[in-house]
Design an enzyme around this catalytic site. Structure first.
Site, mmCIF file in Angstrom:
data_model
loop_
_atom_site.group_PDB
_atom_site.id
_atom_site.type_symbol
_atom_site.label_atom_id
_atom_site.label_comp_id
_atom_site.label_asym_id
_atom_site.label_seq_id
_atom_site.Cartn_x
_atom_site.Cartn_y
_atom_site.Cartn_z
ATOM 1 N N THR A 69 39.394 7.584 13.922
ATOM 2 C CA THR A 69 38.908 6.513 14.316
ATOM 3 C C THR A 69 38.694 5.902 15.731
ATOM 4 O O THR A 69 39.615 6.575 16.702
ATOM 5 C CB THR A 69 39.559 5.212 13.572
ATOM 6 O OG1 THR A 69 39.312 4.029 14.058
ATOM 7 C CG2 THR A 69 41.136 5.196 13.971
ATOM 8 N N ASP A 70 38.034 4.852 15.989
ATOM 9 C CA ASP A 70 37.841 4.802 17.369
ATOM 10 C C ASP A 70 39.282 3.799 17.928
ATOM 11 O O ASP A 70 39.377 3.706 19.140
ATOM 12 C CB ASP A 70 36.597 3.793 17.727
ATOM 13 C CG ASP A 70 36.542 2.482 16.840
ATOM 14 O OD1 ASP A 70 37.132 2.441 16.005
ATOM 15 O OD2 ASP A 70 35.639 1.974 17.072
ATOM 16 N N GLU A 71 39.889 3.360 16.931
ATOM 17 C CA GLU A 71 41.062 2.355 17.099
ATOM 18 C C GLU A 71 42.174 3.283 17.996
ATOM 19 O O GLU A 71 43.145 2.569 18.523
ATOM 20 C CB GLU A 71 41.536 1.903 15.862
ATOM 21 C CG GLU A 71 40.384 1.061 15.096
ATOM 22 C CD GLU A 71 40.856 -0.035 14.226
ATOM 23 O OE1 GLU A 71 42.100 -0.169 13.978
ATOM 24 O OE2 GLU A 71 40.143 -0.538 13.156
ATOM 25 N N TYR A 115 48.396 1.224 11.846
ATOM 26 C CA TYR A 115 47.130 2.063 11.337
ATOM 27 C C TYR A 115 46.823 3.091 12.575
ATOM 28 O O TYR A 115 46.765 4.348 12.538
ATOM 29 C CB TYR A 115 46.088 1.125 10.638
ATOM 30 C CG TYR A 115 44.913 1.983 10.667
ATOM 31 C CD1 TYR A 115 44.746 3.049 9.773
ATOM 32 C CD2 TYR A 115 43.684 1.516 11.602
ATOM 33 C CE1 TYR A 115 43.404 3.754 9.552
ATOM 34 C CE2 TYR A 115 42.513 2.385 11.471
ATOM 35 C CZ TYR A 115 42.396 3.319 10.530
ATOM 36 O OH TYR A 115 41.334 4.141 10.193
ATOM 37 N N LYS A 160 46.999 6.956 12.859
ATOM 38 C CA LYS A 160 45.834 7.922 12.933
ATOM 39 C C LYS A 160 45.982 9.029 14.162
ATOM 40 O O LYS A 160 45.498 9.992 14.272
ATOM 41 C CB LYS A 160 44.519 7.165 12.884
ATOM 42 C CG LYS A 160 44.379 6.375 11.596
ATOM 43 C CD LYS A 160 43.890 7.480 10.488
ATOM 44 C CE LYS A 160 42.546 8.361 10.993
ATOM 45 N NZ LYS A 160 42.413 9.141 9.542
HETATM 46 P P1 NAD Z 1 39.397 4.227 1.963
HETATM 47 O O1 NAD Z 1 40.538 3.470 2.154
HETATM 48 O O2 NAD Z 1 38.368 3.816 1.321
HETATM 49 O O3 NAD Z 1 39.488 5.613 1.260
HETATM 50 C C1 NAD Z 1 40.561 6.604 1.762
HETATM 51 C C2 NAD Z 1 41.010 7.322 0.516
HETATM 52 O O4 NAD Z 1 42.239 8.349 0.872
HETATM 53 C C3 NAD Z 1 41.368 6.690 -0.976
HETATM 54 O O5 NAD Z 1 40.779 6.970 -1.983
HETATM 55 C C4 NAD Z 1 43.109 7.046 -0.789
HETATM 56 O O6 NAD Z 1 43.577 6.891 -2.032
HETATM 57 C C5 NAD Z 1 43.107 8.251 -0.212
HETATM 58 N N1 NAD Z 1 44.600 8.432 0.409
HETATM 59 C C6 NAD Z 1 45.107 7.685 1.134
HETATM 60 N N2 NAD Z 1 46.335 8.330 1.306
HETATM 61 C C7 NAD Z 1 46.481 9.428 0.393
HETATM 62 C C8 NAD Z 1 47.297 10.388 0.246
HETATM 63 N N3 NAD Z 1 48.691 10.336 0.945
HETATM 64 N N4 NAD Z 1 47.148 11.232 -0.647
HETATM 65 C C9 NAD Z 1 45.762 11.472 -0.860
HETATM 66 N N5 NAD Z 1 44.737 10.732 -0.863
HETATM 67 C C10 NAD Z 1 45.100 9.482 -0.116
HETATM 68 O O7 NAD Z 1 38.930 4.630 3.346
HETATM 69 P P2 NAD Z 1 37.558 5.012 4.219
HETATM 70 O O8 NAD Z 1 36.954 3.794 4.830
HETATM 71 O O9 NAD Z 1 36.722 5.638 3.358
HETATM 72 O O10 NAD Z 1 38.079 5.837 5.531
HETATM 73 C C11 NAD Z 1 38.185 7.273 5.298
HETATM 74 C C12 NAD Z 1 38.482 8.058 6.498
HETATM 75 O O11 NAD Z 1 37.702 7.584 7.549
HETATM 76 C C13 NAD Z 1 39.956 7.344 7.101
HETATM 77 O O12 NAD Z 1 40.786 8.569 7.589
HETATM 78 C C14 NAD Z 1 39.793 6.464 8.052
HETATM 79 O O13 NAD Z 1 40.791 6.262 9.136
HETATM 80 C C15 NAD Z 1 38.499 6.956 8.916
HETATM 81 N N6 NAD Z 1 37.626 5.848 9.305
HETATM 82 C C16 NAD Z 1 37.142 4.871 8.494
HETATM 83 C C17 NAD Z 1 36.493 4.114 9.248
HETATM 84 C C18 NAD Z 1 35.905 2.662 8.677
HETATM 85 O O14 NAD Z 1 35.137 1.693 9.175
HETATM 86 N N7 NAD Z 1 36.015 2.697 7.142
HETATM 87 C C19 NAD Z 1 35.688 4.140 10.804
HETATM 88 C C20 NAD Z 1 36.475 5.303 11.240
HETATM 89 C C21 NAD Z 1 37.258 6.132 10.622
HETATM 90 O O1 TDX Z 2 38.748 -11.446 6.442
HETATM 91 C C1 TDX Z 2 38.755 -11.036 7.754
HETATM 92 N N1 TDX Z 2 38.445 -11.579 8.676
HETATM 93 C C2 TDX Z 2 38.231 -11.268 10.057
HETATM 94 O O2 TDX Z 2 37.867 -12.058 10.719
HETATM 95 C C3 TDX Z 2 38.719 -9.385 7.861
HETATM 96 C C4 TDX Z 2 39.047 -8.471 6.517
HETATM 97 C C5 TDX Z 2 38.593 -8.979 9.180
HETATM 98 N N2 TDX Z 2 38.376 -9.690 10.070
HETATM 99 C C6 TDX Z 2 38.279 -9.289 11.415
HETATM 100 C C7 TDX Z 2 39.120 -8.280 11.908
HETATM 101 C C8 TDX Z 2 38.247 -7.342 12.770
HETATM 102 O O3 TDX Z 2 38.160 -7.751 14.113
HETATM 103 O O4 TDX Z 2 36.823 -8.604 11.364
HETATM 104 C C9 TDX Z 2 36.969 -7.149 12.135
HETATM 105 C C10 TDX Z 2 36.796 -6.142 11.208
HETATM 106 O O5 TDX Z 2 38.152 -6.111 10.615
HETATM 107 P P1 TDX Z 2 38.296 -5.051 9.264
HETATM 108 O O6 TDX Z 2 37.059 -4.892 8.524
HETATM 109 O O7 TDX Z 2 39.773 -4.990 8.472
HETATM 110 O O8 TDX Z 2 38.094 -3.637 10.153
HETATM 111 P P2 TDX Z 2 38.874 -3.257 11.377
HETATM 112 O O9 TDX Z 2 40.158 -3.713 11.399
HETATM 113 O O10 TDX Z 2 37.944 -3.161 12.561
HETATM 114 O O11 TDX Z 2 38.995 -1.450 10.968
HETATM 115 C C11 TDX Z 2 38.052 -0.806 10.362
HETATM 116 O O12 TDX Z 2 37.420 -0.107 11.371
HETATM 117 C C12 TDX Z 2 38.061 0.979 12.011
HETATM 118 C C13 TDX Z 2 38.428 0.086 9.315
HETATM 119 O O13 TDX Z 2 39.233 -0.734 8.436
HETATM 120 C C14 TDX Z 2 39.332 1.453 9.877
HETATM 121 O O14 TDX Z 2 39.509 2.264 8.806
HETATM 122 C C15 TDX Z 2 38.442 1.811 11.065
HETATM 123 O O15 TDX Z 2 39.185 3.100 11.603
#
Ligand code: NAD
Ligand code: TDX
Length: 375
Positions: free
Chosen positions: A154-156, A179, A183
Site C-alpha cells: 500500500t501507499d500508506e 496497519y 504492511k
Molecule cells: P480485504 O480485506 O477485502 O481482503 C483481504 C483478504 O485476505 C480477506 O479475504 C482475508 O480473509 C484474507 N486474509 C487476511 N488475513 C489472512 C490470513 N492470516 N490468512 C489467510 N487469509 C487472510 O482487502 P483488500 O482491500 O482486498 O486488500 C488486498 C490487499 O491489497 C491487502 O494486502 C492490502 O493491504 C492491499 N491494498 C489494499 C488497498 C485498498 O484500497 N483496498 C490499497 C492498496 C493495497
Molecule cells: O466512515 C469513514 N469516514 C471517513 O471519513 C471511513 C470508513 C473513512 N473515512 C476517511 C478516512 C480516510 O481518510 O476516509 C478515508 C478513506 O478511509 P478508508 O476507506 O478506511 O481507507 P484508508 O484508511 O485510506 O485505507 C485504504 O487505502 C489504502 C485501505 O483500507 C487500505 O487497505 C489501503 O492500503
C-alpha cells in the site's frame, strides 16, 4: 506512452498454476475473476475466509463460464499464521506464480485491535515466504526461471504528505498506523527474501481502491449505503484528508502486468491520478444519489463530522511514472466512470451488503463514542 493491456493469457505465458492469497477478499476476488475469465490458468485461492471474505462474485463467474471452469478454482481455507497449513497448501498448489494479497486491511480495525494485523500481515507473510522458498528450490530449472512472487502493498507505508509532492518508489518508509507498519514490515521481509535467498519477487504499493464487492467498512461503500438508508454519513475530522482513488479493475491490470513483466526485485507505485478530499467524495456520492432517489434529496444533509481517526494520515498521492513508462500501464476508468459503476452496483446489491455486514463483529466502541456534530 501507455500501451493497451495485453491479453492475460499472453502475459502469463507458461505460468499455469497461480496461487492467489486473499483471493476471497475485495481486490483478490477481482484478480481471481480475471484469471478465471481471461486465461486457462489453474487458480489456488488461499484465504482464511475471515470477516471480509466472500466467494459470491467468484461463484457467479464460475456459473457464467460453465461447470468445466470450476475445476480451475481450488479454494484453500488456510490461515497464513499456521505454518504447517501454509506449507501444505503451497506444496499442493506448486505454483508458477504467487500473487500475495492476503492481509488485514482496515486501518480503523488496526487501531482498535492491532494483534491480528501483526500476526496476519507480518508473521503470515513470513510463513508464506518460507513455504514458497522451499517449494521454489525444488522446481525444475525451467519453472524456476519463470517463477515469481508478487507482494501487494500500500501507499500508506510512506506515511503522510502535506499539500505538495507525491510518493514514488524512492520515498523513504514512514508508516504511522498499526496497519501501515505491519504492511511495511511485510514489504521488508519480501525484499530480504529476494536479496538474501534469491527468491524472485516484485512488489507494488497502491493507493485507495474502490469498486464492486468492497466490504462495506471502507469510505465509499459506507457513504453509499448510509446515504441510501438515510443514516448519518461519518466524515472523520475536517473531511479534508486526501486520498488518490483507483478503480479496482485498473489495479488488477497493473497487478497482472507487474506480476508477469515487472523487473525482479523492483517495486512499482500505482495511483489513480485522482486525488480527492473525503468531503468531495461523500458530497459527490450524495449528489449522485439525489438523482437516483430525488424524494430523499439532498442526501448531503446526512453528512456528519465525527471525531478524527487517531494518527489520521493527511494526504496520499502517487507518482505512477515507473509502471507507466516501463510497463505501459494507465487506468482505463476515470473517477467519474468508476464511481458511477460502483454506485449502480451497490444499489443493486443491497442484500449482499446486509448479509456481509452481519459478519462484522469487531468492537465499534471508538466509532460509537464519537460525538456527532453537524458538518
Ligand atoms: P480485504 O480485506 O477485502 O481482503 C483481504 C483478504 O485476505 C480477506 O479475504 C482475508 O480473509 C484474507 N486474509 C487476511 N488475513 C489472512 C490470513 N492470516 N490468512 C489467510 N487469509 C487472510 O482487502 P483488500 O482491500 O482486498 O486488500 C488486498 C490487499 O491489497 C491487502 O494486502 C492490502 O493491504 C492491499 N491494498 C489494499 C488497498 C485498498 O484500497 N483496498 C490499497 C492498496 C493495497
Ligand atoms: O466512515 C469513514 N469516514 C471517513 O471519513 C471511513 C470508513 C473513512 N473515512 C476517511 C478516512 C480516510 O481518510 O476516509 C478515508 C478513506 O478511509 P478508508 O476507506 O478506511 O481507507 P484508508 O484508511 O485510506 O485505507 C485504504 O487505502 C489504502 C485501505 O483500507 C487500505 O487497505 C489501503 O492500503
Amino acid at each position: 506512452m501507455a500501451k493497451s493491456m495485453p491479453p492475460i493469457a499472453d502475459l502469463l505465458d507458461n505460468r499455469q498454476r497461480i496461487l492467489v492469497t486473499g483471493g476471497a477478499g475485495f481486490i483478490g476476488g477481482a484478480v481471481v475473476r480475471r484469471l478465471l475469465k481471461e486465461s486457462n490458468a489453474i487458480v489456488f485461492n488461499l484465504d482464511k475466509m475471515g470477516y471480509a471474505s466472500n466467494l459470491t462474485s467468484i461463484k457467479e463467474v464460475i456459473e457464467e463460464l460453465g461447470d468445466t471452469y470450476q475445476s480451475r478454482h481450488y479454494l484453500q481455507i488456510v490461515d497464513l499464521t499456521d505454518i504447517k497449513a501454509v506449507q501444505k497448501a503451497v506444496r499442493i498448489a506448486d505454483p508458477d506464480l504467487v500473487i500475495h494479497l492476503a492481509a488485514e486491511s482496515h486501518v480503523d480495525r488496526s487501531i482498535s485491535s492491532p494483534d491480528v494485523f501483526i500476526e496476519s500481515n507480518i508473521i503470515g507473510t513470513y510463513n508464506l515466504l518460507k513455504a514458497v522458498r522451499s517449494n521454489f528450490e525444488q522446481l525444475s530449472q525451467k519453472r524456476r526461471q519463470q517463477f515469481r512472487l508478487h507482494h501487494i502493498s500500500t501507499d500508506e507505508v510512506f506515511g503522510s504528505l502535506e499539500n505538495e509532492g507525491q510518493f514514488s518508489e524512492i520515498t523513504p518508509y514512514y508508516p504511522r498506523s498499526p496497519y501501515s507498519a505491519s504492511k511495511a514490515a511485510s514489504d521488508h521481509l519480501v525484499r530480504a527474501w529476494h536479496h538474501t535467498y534469491g527468491l524472485p519477487v516484485v512488489l507494488t504499493n497502491c493507493s485507495n481502491n474502490y469498486g464492486p464487492w468492497q466490504f462495506p467498512e471502507k469510505l465509499i461503500p459506507v457513504a453509499i449505503l448510509k446515504a441510501i438508508a438515510g443514516d448519518s454519513i461519518p466524515l472523520y475530522g475536517d473531511g479534508l484528508n486526501i486520498r488518490d482513488w483507483l478503480y479496482v479493475e485498473d489495479h488488477v491490470d497493473a497487478l497482472l502486468l507487474v506480476a508477469c513483466q515487472g523487473t525482479l526485485g523492483r517495486s512499482y507505485c500505482i495511483g489513480g491520478y485522482s486525488e480527492k478530499t473525503n468531503k468531495d467524495i461523500v458530497t459527490t456520492i450524495c449528489a449522485q444519489l439525489d438523482k437516483h432517489y430525488p424524494d430523499s434529496a439532498p442526501h448531503a444533509q446526512l453528512i456528519k463530522q465525527v471525531t478524527d481517526r487517531p494518527g489520521h494520515d493527511r494526504r496520499y498521492a502517487i507518482d505512477s511514472s515507473r509502471i507507466s513508462s516501463e510497463l505501459g500501464w494507465k487506468p482505463r476508468h476515470t473517477f467519474e466512470e468508476g464511481l458511477a459503476r460502483t454506485i449502480a452496483w451497490y444499489l443493486l446489491h443491497q442484500d449482499w451488503c446486509k448479509t456481509v455486514n452481519q459478519k462484522i463483529s469487531y468492537s465499534k466502541k471508538r466509532l460509537r463514542k464519537q460525538k456527532l456534530t453537524l458538518c
